[in-house]
Design a protein around this motif. Structure first.
Motif, PDB file in Angstrom:
ATOM      1  N   LEU A   1       0.825  -1.204   0.000  1.00  0.00           N
ATOM      2  CA  LEU A   1       0.000   0.000   0.000  1.00  0.00           C
ATOM      3  C   LEU A   1       0.861   1.255   0.000  1.00  0.00           C
ATOM      4  O   LEU A   1       1.957   1.264   0.581  1.00  0.00           O
ATOM      5  N   PRO A   2       0.416   2.321  -0.637  1.00  0.00           N
ATOM      6  CA  PRO A   2       1.181   3.572  -0.655  1.00  0.00           C
ATOM      7  C   PRO A   2       1.463   4.062   0.770  1.00  0.00           C
ATOM      8  O   PRO A   2       0.570   4.082   1.621  1.00  0.00           O
ATOM      9  N   GLY A   3       2.701   4.409   1.024  1.00  0.00           N
ATOM     10  CA  GLY A   3       3.093   4.924   2.324  1.00  0.00           C
ATOM     11  C   GLY A   3       3.314   3.862   3.385  1.00  0.00           C
ATOM     12  O   GLY A   3       3.714   4.165   4.505  1.00  0.00           O
ATOM     13  N   GLU A   4       3.077   2.602   3.047  1.00  0.00           N
ATOM     14  CA  GLU A   4       3.233   1.510   4.010  1.00  0.00           C
ATOM     15  C   GLU A   4       4.699   1.096   4.081  1.00  0.00           C
ATOM     16  O   GLU A   4       5.363   0.952   3.052  1.00  0.00           O
ATOM     17  N   SER A   5       5.207   0.898   5.276  1.00  0.00           N
ATOM     18  CA  SER A   5       6.596   0.460   5.420  1.00  0.00           C
ATOM     19  C   SER A   5       6.711  -1.004   5.002  1.00  0.00           C
ATOM     20  O   SER A   5       5.727  -1.756   5.006  1.00  0.00           O
ATOM     21  N   VAL A   6       7.916  -1.398   4.657  1.00  0.00           N
ATOM     22  CA  VAL A   6       8.159  -2.786   4.279  1.00  0.00           C
ATOM     23  C   VAL A   6       7.901  -3.704   5.468  1.00  0.00           C
ATOM     24  O   VAL A   6       7.396  -4.817   5.304  1.00  0.00           O
ATOM     25  N   GLU A   7       8.225  -3.228   6.666  1.00  0.00           N
ATOM     26  CA  GLU A   7       8.000  -4.036   7.860  1.00  0.00           C
ATOM     27  C   GLU A   7       6.509  -4.330   8.059  1.00  0.00           C
ATOM     28  O   GLU A   7       6.131  -5.462   8.354  1.00  0.00           O
ATOM     29  N   VAL A   8       5.678  -3.318   7.897  1.00  0.00           N
ATOM     30  CA  VAL A   8       4.232  -3.508   8.046  1.00  0.00           C
ATOM     31  C   VAL A   8       3.702  -4.397   6.922  1.00  0.00           C
ATOM     32  O   VAL A   8       2.876  -5.282   7.154  1.00  0.00           O
ATOM     33  N   MET A   9       4.199  -4.184   5.719  1.00  0.00           N
ATOM     34  CA  MET A   9       3.786  -5.007   4.590  1.00  0.00           C
ATOM     35  C   MET A   9       4.106  -6.474   4.870  1.00  0.00           C
ATOM     36  O   MET A   9       3.261  -7.357   4.687  1.00  0.00           O
TER      37      MET A   9
END
Length: 69
Positions: A15-23
């Motif tokens: 998702l736009p603005g989502e960190s890789v960690e959250v992804m």
């Protein structure tokens, strides 16, 4: 229930603005949910790694994804 998580897996994107960690955290939850509902996953470790790579935002990660692939 498995079909719901499989649908989430198939449509998974960064998702736009989502960190890789959250992804990665979200992806892990989907995969673990699928594992809890089926004995053998239809996706290998390699398939899941490629899914994550292809889900990354290409405008930000394109060069790195190409290098890894």
């Amino acid at each position: 229930m498995f079909e719901t998580y499989q649908h989430e897996y198939e449509n998974f994107v960064h998702l736009p603005g989502e960190s890789v960690e959250v992804m990665f955290w979200c992806f892990t939850i989907i995969v673990n949910s699928m594992k809890a509902n089926i004995t053998v996953l239809p996706y290998s470790d390699h398939d899941r790694a490629l899914k994550l790579l292809h889900a990354l935002d290409r405008s930000v990660w394109g060069t790195k994804v190409d290098a890894i692939i």
